[in-house]
Design an enzyme around this catalytic site. Structure first.
Site, PDB file in Angstrom:
ATOM      1  N   GLU A  32      40.448 -22.534  29.775  1.00 39.41           N
ATOM      2  CA  GLU A  32      39.827 -22.078  28.523  1.00 39.41           C
ATOM      3  C   GLU A  32      40.689 -22.570  27.365  1.00 39.41           C
ATOM      4  O   GLU A  32      41.870 -22.226  27.265  1.00 39.41           O
ATOM      5  CB  GLU A  32      39.695 -20.550  28.486  1.00 39.41           C
ATOM      6  N   ASP A  84      49.038 -26.742  21.838  1.00 36.32           N
ATOM      7  CA  ASP A  84      47.858 -27.582  21.652  1.00 36.32           C
ATOM      8  C   ASP A  84      47.250 -27.975  23.001  1.00 36.32           C
ATOM      9  O   ASP A  84      47.965 -28.459  23.892  1.00 36.32           O
ATOM     10  CB  ASP A  84      48.308 -28.840  20.882  1.00 36.32           C
ATOM     11  N   ASP A 106      37.577 -24.258  16.156  1.00 35.71           N
ATOM     12  CA  ASP A 106      37.598 -24.201  14.685  1.00 35.71           C
ATOM     13  C   ASP A 106      36.648 -25.250  14.117  1.00 35.71           C
ATOM     14  O   ASP A 106      36.749 -26.427  14.455  1.00 35.71           O
ATOM     15  CB  ASP A 106      39.021 -24.454  14.168  1.00 35.71           C
ATOM     16  N   LYS A 110      34.337 -28.672   6.076  1.00 41.16           N
ATOM     17  CA  LYS A 110      34.312 -29.689   5.009  1.00 41.16           C
ATOM     18  C   LYS A 110      34.355 -31.087   5.619  1.00 41.16           C
ATOM     19  O   LYS A 110      35.137 -31.344   6.536  1.00 41.16           O
ATOM     20  CB  LYS A 110      35.522 -29.509   4.078  1.00 41.16           C
ATOM     21  N   ASP A 142      28.599 -21.770  16.678  1.00 39.45           N
ATOM     22  CA  ASP A 142      27.583 -21.164  15.817  1.00 39.45           C
ATOM     23  C   ASP A 142      27.363 -22.045  14.597  1.00 39.45           C
ATOM     24  O   ASP A 142      26.648 -21.653  13.683  1.00 39.45           O
ATOM     25  CB  ASP A 142      28.048 -19.773  15.359  1.00 39.45           C
TER      26      ASP A 142
HETATM   27  C1  LIG Z   1      37.307 -19.824  16.019  1.00 37.54           C
HETATM   28  S1  LIG Z   1      38.569 -19.402  17.125  1.00 37.54           S
HETATM   29  C2  LIG Z   1      37.687 -18.908  18.593  1.00 37.54           C
HETATM   30  C3  LIG Z   1      38.522 -18.063  19.522  1.00 37.54           C
HETATM   31  C4  LIG Z   1      37.816 -17.654  20.825  1.00 37.54           C
HETATM   32  N1  LIG Z   1      37.490 -18.813  21.638  1.00 37.54           N
HETATM   33  C5  LIG Z   1      36.558 -16.860  20.563  1.00 37.54           C
HETATM   34  O1  LIG Z   1      35.462 -17.396  20.786  1.00 37.54           O
HETATM   35  O2  LIG Z   1      36.668 -15.674  20.126  1.00 37.54           O
HETATM   36  C6  LIG Z   1      39.231 -20.996  17.589  1.00 37.54           C
HETATM   37  C7  LIG Z   1      40.542 -20.907  18.344  1.00 37.54           C
HETATM   38  O3  LIG Z   1      40.961 -22.217  18.758  1.00 37.54           O
HETATM   39  C8  LIG Z   1      42.369 -22.272  18.616  1.00 37.54           C
HETATM   40  N2  LIG Z   1      42.780 -23.687  18.509  1.00 37.54           N
HETATM   41  C9  LIG Z   1      42.784 -24.445  17.392  1.00 37.54           C
HETATM   42  N3  LIG Z   1      43.265 -25.673  17.664  1.00 37.54           N
HETATM   43  C10 LIG Z   1      43.549 -25.699  18.991  1.00 37.54           C
HETATM   44  C11 LIG Z   1      44.104 -26.680  19.857  1.00 37.54           C
HETATM   45  N4  LIG Z   1      44.436 -27.899  19.404  1.00 37.54           N
HETATM   46  N5  LIG Z   1      44.299 -26.359  21.154  1.00 37.54           N
HETATM   47  C12 LIG Z   1      43.964 -25.133  21.614  1.00 37.54           C
HETATM   48  N6  LIG Z   1      43.440 -24.157  20.833  1.00 37.54           N
HETATM   49  C13 LIG Z   1      43.239 -24.433  19.535  1.00 37.54           C
HETATM   50  C14 LIG Z   1      42.632 -21.466  17.354  1.00 37.54           C
HETATM   51  O4  LIG Z   1      43.982 -21.041  17.242  1.00 37.54           O
HETATM   52  C15 LIG Z   1      41.672 -20.312  17.527  1.00 37.54           C
HETATM   53  O5  LIG Z   1      42.230 -19.232  18.244  1.00 37.54           O
END
Ligand SMILES: C[S@@+](CC[C@H](N)C(=O)[O-])C[C@H]1O[C@@H](n2cnc3c(N)ncnc32)[C@H](O)[C@@H]1O
Length: 201
Positions: A32, A84, A106, A110, A142
């Site tokens: 995940e 990461d 994320d 933009k 979404d």
């Molecule tokens: C919008 S949140 C969604 C969290 C969770 N999957 C949920 O649906 O509730 C996106 C997550 O991806 C993580 N994230 C961002 N860049 C990442 C990367 N390069 N590798 C792993 N996770 C990352 C962020 O820290 C954040 O917790």
């Protein structure tokens, strides 16, 4: 974090061995990516002790919550990379994973930030390398534009197919699905989700 994270952390300093990481008879290995606070990772790993779960998250508060839950529940089938996902993918052996879940990455809405999105040609090549043939990359969002972005990238990937059965039901979550924390927020704010399943050729 100091006491328990080391016992579940993935050490990327040398060659990564899944047998060393998960020293039990496992039916599958799933990853995940971006687990947030780890609710899904903890729920899934509690329900499926036969499956090895890798979780990846760079946000330290989220990792701390996940680590606390893994410790409280004494789950021994979870390993966490606090960083990461691309570093973890690069370290995994080829053809080692049975599923990758990328749930609500994320969105970087933009246009000038689109290049920061995790879905890219390089990311898909790295995901394809570690997935077993016939196994799934699952993606949820979404954000309409991120859905289109991901379909465009996947459609030019030579490694994945979007099976004919899925386009018809891409608004239907996977069997046994529980919405993630982010998905529940999106629903409250009136944004439905897309659930895309890509199969490694
Ligand atoms: C919008 S949140 C969604 C969290 C969770 N999957 C949920 O649906 O509730 C996106 C997550 O991806 C993580 N994230 C961002 N860049 C990442 C990367 N390069 N590798 C792993 N996770 C990352 C962020 O820290 C954040 O917790």
């Amino acid at each position: 974090m100091a006491d328990f994270l080391p016992s579940v952390a993935v050490d990327l300093s040398g060659a990564l061995s899944l047998d060393a990481l998960f020293p039990f008879t496992r039916t599958e290995v799933r990853l995940e990516i971006g687990f947030g606070d780890g609710e899904r990772l903890v729920e899934q790993s509690s329900q499926r002790p036969d499956v090895a779960f890798l979780g990846c998250e760079p946000f330290l508060n989220g990792v701390a919550k996940a680590v606390a839950a893994v410790s409280d529940r004494a789950l021994n089938n979870v390993r966490i990379h606090s960083g990461d996902a691309r570093d973890l993918l690069a370290a995994l052996p080829a053809g080692s994973l049975d599923r990758i879940e990328l749930l609500y990455p994320d969105p970087w809405p933009k246009r000038r930030h689109h290049k920061r999105r995790i879905v890219s040609d390089d990311f898909l090549a790295a995901a394809a390398r570690v997935l077993k043939s016939g196994c799934e990359l699952r993606f949820a969002t979404d954000i309409d534009d991120y859905c289109a972005w991901t379909l465009a990238h996947l459609s030019r990937s030579k490694d994945f197919v979007w099976p004919a059965s899925r386009p018809a039901d891409w608004l239907t979550p996977w069997e046994g699905w529980s919405p993630t924390r982010y998905e529940m927020k999106a629903r409250r704010e009136g944004r439905p989700s897309a659930y895309l399943t890509f199969v490694r050729k």
